[in-house]
Every structure is written in C-alpha cells, then in structure tokens.
Design a protein around this motif. Structure first.
Motif, short mmCIF file in Angstrom:
data_model
loop_
_atom_site.label_atom_id
_atom_site.label_comp_id
_atom_site.label_asym_id
_atom_site.label_seq_id
_atom_site.Cartn_x
_atom_site.Cartn_y
_atom_site.Cartn_z
N LEU A 1 0.81 -1.22 0.00
CA LEU A 1 0.00 0.00 0.00
C LEU A 1 0.84 1.27 0.00
CD1 LEU A 1 -2.94 -0.82 2.42
CD2 LEU A 1 -3.08 -0.35 -0.01
N SER A 2 2.08 1.18 0.50
CA SER A 2 2.93 2.37 0.53
C SER A 2 3.22 2.90 -0.87
CB SER A 2 4.24 2.06 1.26
OG SER A 2 4.97 1.06 0.57
N ARG A 3 3.02 2.04 -1.88
CA ARG A 3 3.22 2.50 -3.26
C ARG A 3 2.29 3.66 -3.60
NH1 ARG A 3 2.41 -1.24 -8.71
NH2 ARG A 3 2.27 0.51 -10.18
N MET A 4 1.14 3.73 -2.92
CA MET A 4 0.21 4.82 -3.17
C MET A 4 0.86 6.19 -3.00
SD MET A 4 -3.32 3.54 -1.32
CE MET A 4 -4.13 5.11 -1.62
N ASN A 5 1.77 6.30 -2.04
CA ASN A 5 2.28 7.62 -1.65
C ASN A 5 2.88 8.39 -2.81
OD1 ASN A 5 1.53 6.63 0.80
ND2 ASN A 5 3.54 6.78 1.78
N ASN A 6 3.62 7.70 -3.67
CA ASN A 6 4.31 8.38 -4.76
C ASN A 6 3.82 7.95 -6.14
OD1 ASN A 6 6.28 9.91 -3.13
ND2 ASN A 6 7.00 7.86 -2.55
N ASP A 7 2.70 7.26 -6.16
CA ASP A 7 2.16 6.79 -7.43
C ASP A 7 0.66 7.08 -7.48
OD1 ASP A 7 1.40 5.49 -9.74
OD2 ASP A 7 2.50 3.65 -9.31
N PRO A 8 0.30 8.31 -7.86
CA PRO A 8 -1.12 8.68 -7.85
C PRO A 8 -1.97 7.85 -8.80
CG PRO A 8 0.20 10.38 -8.92
CD PRO A 8 1.16 9.44 -8.26
N GLU A 9 -1.39 7.37 -9.91
CA GLU A 9 -2.16 6.52 -10.81
C GLU A 9 -2.55 5.22 -10.11
OE1 GLU A 9 -3.29 7.00 -13.94
OE2 GLU A 9 -2.64 9.08 -13.73
N PHE B 1 -8.39 3.10 0.42
CA PHE B 1 -8.04 4.37 -0.20
C PHE B 1 -8.06 5.50 0.83
CE2 PHE B 1 -9.08 8.34 -2.29
CZ PHE B 1 -8.17 8.37 -3.33
N LEU B 2 -9.12 5.58 1.62
CA LEU B 2 -9.24 6.67 2.58
C LEU B 2 -8.15 6.61 3.65
CD1 LEU B 2 -13.13 6.72 2.96
CD2 LEU B 2 -11.69 8.55 2.01
N SER B 3 -7.67 5.42 3.97
CA SER B 3 -6.62 5.30 4.99
C SER B 3 -5.29 5.87 4.52
CB SER B 3 -6.44 3.83 5.39
OG SER B 3 -5.81 3.09 4.36
N LYS B 4 -5.09 6.00 3.20
CA LYS B 4 -3.81 6.47 2.66
C LYS B 4 -3.91 7.73 1.83
CE LYS B 4 -1.30 2.96 4.13
NZ LYS B 4 -0.16 3.15 5.07
N CYS B 5 -5.13 8.19 1.57
CA CYS B 5 -5.33 9.29 0.62
C CYS B 5 -4.53 10.53 0.98
CB CYS B 5 -6.81 9.62 0.54
SG CYS B 5 -7.22 10.98 -0.57
N ASP B 6 -4.48 10.89 2.25
CA ASP B 6 -3.81 12.12 2.66
C ASP B 6 -2.29 12.03 2.51
OD1 ASP B 6 -6.18 13.36 3.24
OD2 ASP B 6 -6.12 12.91 5.38
N ILE C 1 -21.12 -2.62 10.15
CA ILE C 1 -20.54 -1.42 9.54
C ILE C 1 -19.02 -1.55 9.53
CG2 ILE C 1 -20.22 1.06 9.79
CD1 ILE C 1 -23.01 1.19 11.06
N HIS C 2 -18.43 -1.32 8.37
CA HIS C 2 -16.97 -1.37 8.22
C HIS C 2 -16.49 -0.02 7.70
CE1 HIS C 2 -16.70 -5.83 8.58
NE2 HIS C 2 -17.92 -5.78 8.08
N VAL C 3 -15.72 0.70 8.49
CA VAL C 3 -15.21 2.00 8.07
C VAL C 3 -13.69 2.07 8.16
CG1 VAL C 3 -17.31 3.30 8.59
CG2 VAL C 3 -15.59 2.96 10.38
N GLU C 4 -13.04 0.93 8.43
CA GLU C 4 -11.59 0.85 8.47
C GLU C 4 -11.15 -0.29 7.57
OE1 GLU C 4 -9.65 2.94 9.94
OE2 GLU C 4 -11.20 4.04 11.07
N PRO C 5 -9.98 -0.16 6.92
CA PRO C 5 -9.49 -1.28 6.10
C PRO C 5 -9.16 -2.47 6.99
CG PRO C 5 -7.81 0.43 6.31
CD PRO C 5 -9.06 1.00 6.89
#
Length: 601
Positions: free
Chosen positions: A33-41, A117-122, A173-177
C-alpha cells in the motif's frame, strides 16, 4: 475469511468473485500500500475499482448477459429466458444460498477498497507542481471515496436488511481497512446506525466535492483554494469538464433522497431511522439543483429516444435536464438485440405483463376500471396514456429502423412475434419492451447507435418527494422547504405525458384523500419508472402484495374483429418474510455473531 496482504493492481479493475480471491492473494507479486504515496495513478486505480462496480441495474435496464432486470421478479414483467435467475426467484426458488439479489460480497469488497483508499489518501502526492493542485486532486478523490462507500453500503443494506426476532436490523458497519488481525465475527448494527453511517459518508463527501463539475473563468475558484494560491487552470484540471461523470454534489443530494425514502417506508419505519418529513426535505434539496418543479424536463419521460440530443452529445457537455446521475455513453445495439421481436432479429427477452398494461390510465386520466374512463375492451390500446405505447410495444405498432409493424396475434403460427411462436425468442405475454430502445436501430445487418445510460433521473426524485410529502402533510401542503406539494408534482408529471387534460378530474378526486393520493402516486411511480429496476424494491419497502401472478393477452381474429383474452402466464411465489432478503447462508455459518433474518435458513 482471513485477511493477509491485499493485491493492488493499480488501475487494473479486479474481478470480484469469492472473498478469498480478494483477501488471500498469491505469495508473490504483491504490491504494498505504501506505493500509493508516490504513485497517484496506482492510488486512483484503487478507488476506480469501487466506482466501476456500482450495481449494473442502477444504470437502467441491465443486459440479459448481466442478469436482466429485477422487474422480472414482479408483476410487471416476465422473461422468455427460462434460465433467468429473477424468473426462478419469483416462482419459488429464492433461498439464502440461491439469491439473485445478493450484494454481500460485491458491496463489502467495494467498501474495503474505499476504506483502503481513505486510509492512505492524505499521504499521496497527487501532484508535484503546486500545493493547490495537489490539494484539489486529494479532495476530488477523497470526496468520491466517501460517496462511493455510502452508495455501496446503501445497496448492501437494501438487499440484506431484515427483521431479527421482530426487530428491523442493519448490517455490520466497516469504516476501516481490514487485514489479517481484524475481527470479522461482528454482530449486526441497528438499521438506524446503518442509515446514519450512510448519510454521514455523503455529508463528508460534500465537504470536498463541487455541486457540479465544469471549467471556471476568472474568479470562479472557491475561496479555500484561492487561499493556497489556486488558479483557474488548476481548478479546471481537478474539477473541470474532464471530471464529468464522477460523483458530484448533485448526485449526492439524489443519493440522500433515495436513502431517505427507503428508510422512511412502511417496511422499515419501525426502526425510527427517518421521518417522512425529513425524506421530503432530502428530495426537495435535490430538486433545488434543477430549479424545483419549474425545472422538470418536458421531454424527460422519453429521454432514451431523444436521438438528436444523444447523437450530438459529448462527454464534456452538461447533463440533460432529466439526468441526475449518468452511466456510460457509447455505441451499441445489445439492448435492441436483447429486446427487439424475433422478426427483427431480436430475442424479445423482457415481456411486459397485462398487469402493467392495465395500470396505464386512459388519456383523460381515469383508470380503465372507472366508469368515467371511456375504456373500450375491443380497442384496448386506443385513447390511452401516451406512455403506454412509448414504453411497451403492443400489437399493430411499429419499431425498428424500417418502421416494421409488429403482429402479436395468435392466429398465424408462422408469425414469429406471436405468443411462444418462436421458442425462446418470442413474447410469452403478448407484449414486447420498447423503453430504453432506440427506434432507429437495424439488426440486419447490425448497426450500433449511441445510447445514454441513466442511473438516476430527476423524475425519480420528484416522485420521492411526492410520496414523502403526501405521507407527511397530505396531498396539497408543501413541506421540506419546497414551494410545491405532492399534488403539484403528480399534476406536472401527468400533464407532460399528455394525461388528464388541463383539469385532470381524476387527480382532483384523489387529492381529497391521502389514501387515494397514495394509490395514485404509487401507480405513477410504477408507470414512469417501469423497467428501471424500481418495482421490485418498491413493492418490498411498501409491504405490498408480492404474489400477484403475471398475466398476458392472447389476441385472435374473429368475424367482428380482434378478440383480446387475458391469460395467466406465470405465478409469483413469495412468503411473507420475503419482504426482506436473506443474509448469505455461508456467512451465517462462518460467523456466530451474525444472525439471519427471520424466516430464512
């Protein structure tokens, strides 16, 4: 279901099959998931998965390949495909292990993507160029993620809510990954908690998204972005014409209206999650985006065949007035191939019933059962509500690029289009579908035409308001901040279709009673939204009769003309508890804290 690492494939859409496929990947080639940080695509690909799996029937009539429409499980339609799952469901084969409306795996998978997505979006660096553009893109995708989570949870709840020991209950209800350490043996949340969570997600989404996407000129950038140096060209990249088709504030307002009318309905109102007054307010808020009652599209009742608009439409164009939330726009002939009669090389799959045909009033507005209607059983399609022949192909009418007259009489067995004359392709009710189809498609040789798929029409929201307003304050009072009543809405809908004349005496009669007006509103909803995937859910939320058998018409030639005989086509076998759908049997077996809905095994 044990969670390990999550396979993330960037913008490649994952097929949602079994839970194990999503949550227990192979040991190699796992993307962190850390790949999200520098790879917006890559990050955007995660939320795209949740967008692309919005339930298909929310986009108008689904193709037969994708299961068709839930209308087949009601008194409005029959499929000539004997293997159609909704047909099996309606005729007695609905179980917690064989459930065509099951949304459990698909919606929870989509919610997991939203939560990831929401856990890493920021933490994602969305744009290197400026702080303002980076923030704009972050807001764009975060807003869509919250909206999608709420939308998927609504579809999940609608399919699986039910009573447990007589009490309306929601779902976990699930609001966390989730990962391998998560506890999946969760009890069900209350129905009210679920509705509150859905509405909370929609409200959170509104903090980030514009009312409508579109390019701005000088001075059009919102103040919160101006404060960090945002410029017009940057705003247009993030929220301009190129983003049309994503979820915006108008869509969210309509989502909230849909959820509210659902939660306020008789089947769920004992949970105290929504009042009729509040449901009317949500609908009125959505309708403000088209200018209220004055914004009703005069051509909205036949949007799918407005060929001049459809052919000239470009993705960056503003949505037509009738369209609140659109699906795909593209060239195809698959709908016509599914639904045209066999004489035009179609498969005639979805057959409207005599039940539905009889629900259309006369042009003067009176039901055909009324002594004031002027209905002639020997000429049953004459002087009827114009929507009848617009939505349903009846005997003697034309369709197709060459204007072919369709003959559904039962006399000549060589006539392909009569009842059961062409096995598996001809009608079983005496009627063919016309709604959603373009009249100018040719299937021999097949020639594709543009189609405009619509997920939500504003007419649906007008009808939501009319229903809620009538229940809250009666036929002629305004409510929820609107300057119009349930009566005003129904009058406008009937008038634009050419029903009732200037005075509409039957409407005036119904307006004297909340009960009579309720019957009329429900019937107008049945007619306007037929074959758009609403009837199945409406009957259940109203606690209405589910067992009315599907009827058809046999037309034969006599010395005095055509004879029309109503025939029984297909039974409907629903038990009382089937007002609510089941939790999947496999899930109840796995988790001791997950209780099944009353009546289901």
């Amino acid at each position: 279901m044990k969670l390990k690492n999550i396979i993330l494939l960037g913008t490649v859409t994952l097929a949602f099959t079994a839970c194990d496929d999503l949550f227990e990947p192979a040991l190699e080639n796992n993307a962190d998931l850390s790949r999200m940080n520098n790879d917006p695509e890559f990050a955007r690909g995660i939320i795209d998965n949740a967008f692309l799996v919005i339930p298909l029937e929310a986009s108008g009539i689904a193709s037969e390949q994708n299961g068709g429409t839930t209308d087949v499980a009601t008194d409005d339609a029959v499929s000539n495909n004997t293997s159609n799952n909704y047909k099996k469901m309606a005729t007695g084969s609905w179980t917690s292990q064989n459930n065509p409306i099951n949304q459990w795996e698909g919606r929870y998978h989509a919610i997991q993507y939203c939560n990831l997505f929401l856990s890493k979006c920021d933490d994602v660096l969305w744009d290197y160029s400026t702080e303002a553009l980076n923030q704009m893109h972050r807001d764009l995708y975060k807003g869509n993620a919250y909206a999608l989570r709420g939308l998927h949870f609504f579809h999940l709840l609608r399919a699986h809510v039910g009573k447990v020991n007589g009490e309306i209950m929601g779902l976990p209800i699930h609001v966390e990954p989730e990962d391998g350490t998560s506890d999946f043996n969760l009890p069900r949340n209350t129905f009210k908690e679920c509705i509150d969570q859905i509405m909370s997600d929609f409200d959170e989404a509104l903090k980030y998204l514009p009312l409508e996407y579109g390019d701005v000129n000088a001075g059009g950038v919102p103040a919160k972005y101006v404060q960090i140096g945002g410029k017009d060209e940057e705003y247009n990249r993030a929220f301009g014409d190129l983003q049309k088709g994503k979820i915006d504030g108008r869509n969210i307002a309509a989502f909230k209206a849909q959820v509210a009318i659902f939660a306020a309905s008789p089947a769920y109102q004992s949970a105290g999650a929504m009042s009729w007054e509040k449901a009317a307010e949500y609908a009125a808020t959505s309708l403000k985006n088209v200018g209220g009652l004055d914004g009703m599209d005069p051509d909205g009742w036949h949007w799918y065949n407005n060929t001049d608009m459809i052919e000239s439409y470009k993705f960056s164009d503003p949505d037509p007035l009738e369209v609140c939330f659109r699906g795909n726009i593209g060239e195809s002939y698959s709908l016509e191939q599914d639904q045209y009669p066999p004489s035009l090389n179609g498969n005639g799959r979805l057959n409207p019933t005599q039940n539905l045909v009889d629900a259309f009033p006369m042009a003067n507005g009176y039901p055909i059962s009324s002594a004031n209607s002027g209905y002639d059983s020997k000429n049953p399609y004459e002087n009827r509500d114009p929507r009848l022949k617009t939505y349903i192909l009846v005997n003697g009418e034309t369709i197709g690029a060459n204007g072919t007259v369709i003959n559904t009489t039962d006399d000549d067995k060589t006539n392909l289009d009569g009842i059961n004359h062409e096995n598996g392709r001809s009608t079983v009710t005496g009627y063919y579908l016309r709604k959603h189809l373009r009249d100018d498609v040719n299937l021999n040789p097949a020639a594709a035409k543009k189609h405009f798929a619509v997920r939500i029409r504003y007419t649906e929201i007008f009808l939501d308001y009319a229903e809620a307003a009538n229940e809250a304050v009666g036929p002629k009072a305004n409510v929820g901040g609107a300057n119009y009543s349930a009566y005003d809405v129904i009058k406008a809908i009937r008038k634009r279709a050419g029903v009732g004349g200037e005075n509409d005496p039957y409407l005036e009669e119904c307006a004297q009673s909340k009960d009579k007006m309720r019957e009329l509103i429900r019937n107008e909803r049945r007619l306007e939204l037929c074959f758009e995937g609403h009837r199945f859910w409406d009957l259940r939320r109203w606690n209405a009769n589910l067992t009315e058998g599907a009827k058809g018409v046999s037309i034969t030639t006599t010395a005095s003309g055509l004879d029309y005989k109503t025939i029984n086509v297909e039974s409907r076998d629903y038990k009382d508890y089937m007002i609510y759908g089941p939790i999947p049997y496999s899930e109840v077996l796995k988790w001791s804290n997950l209780t099944q809905n009353d009546g289901w095994q």
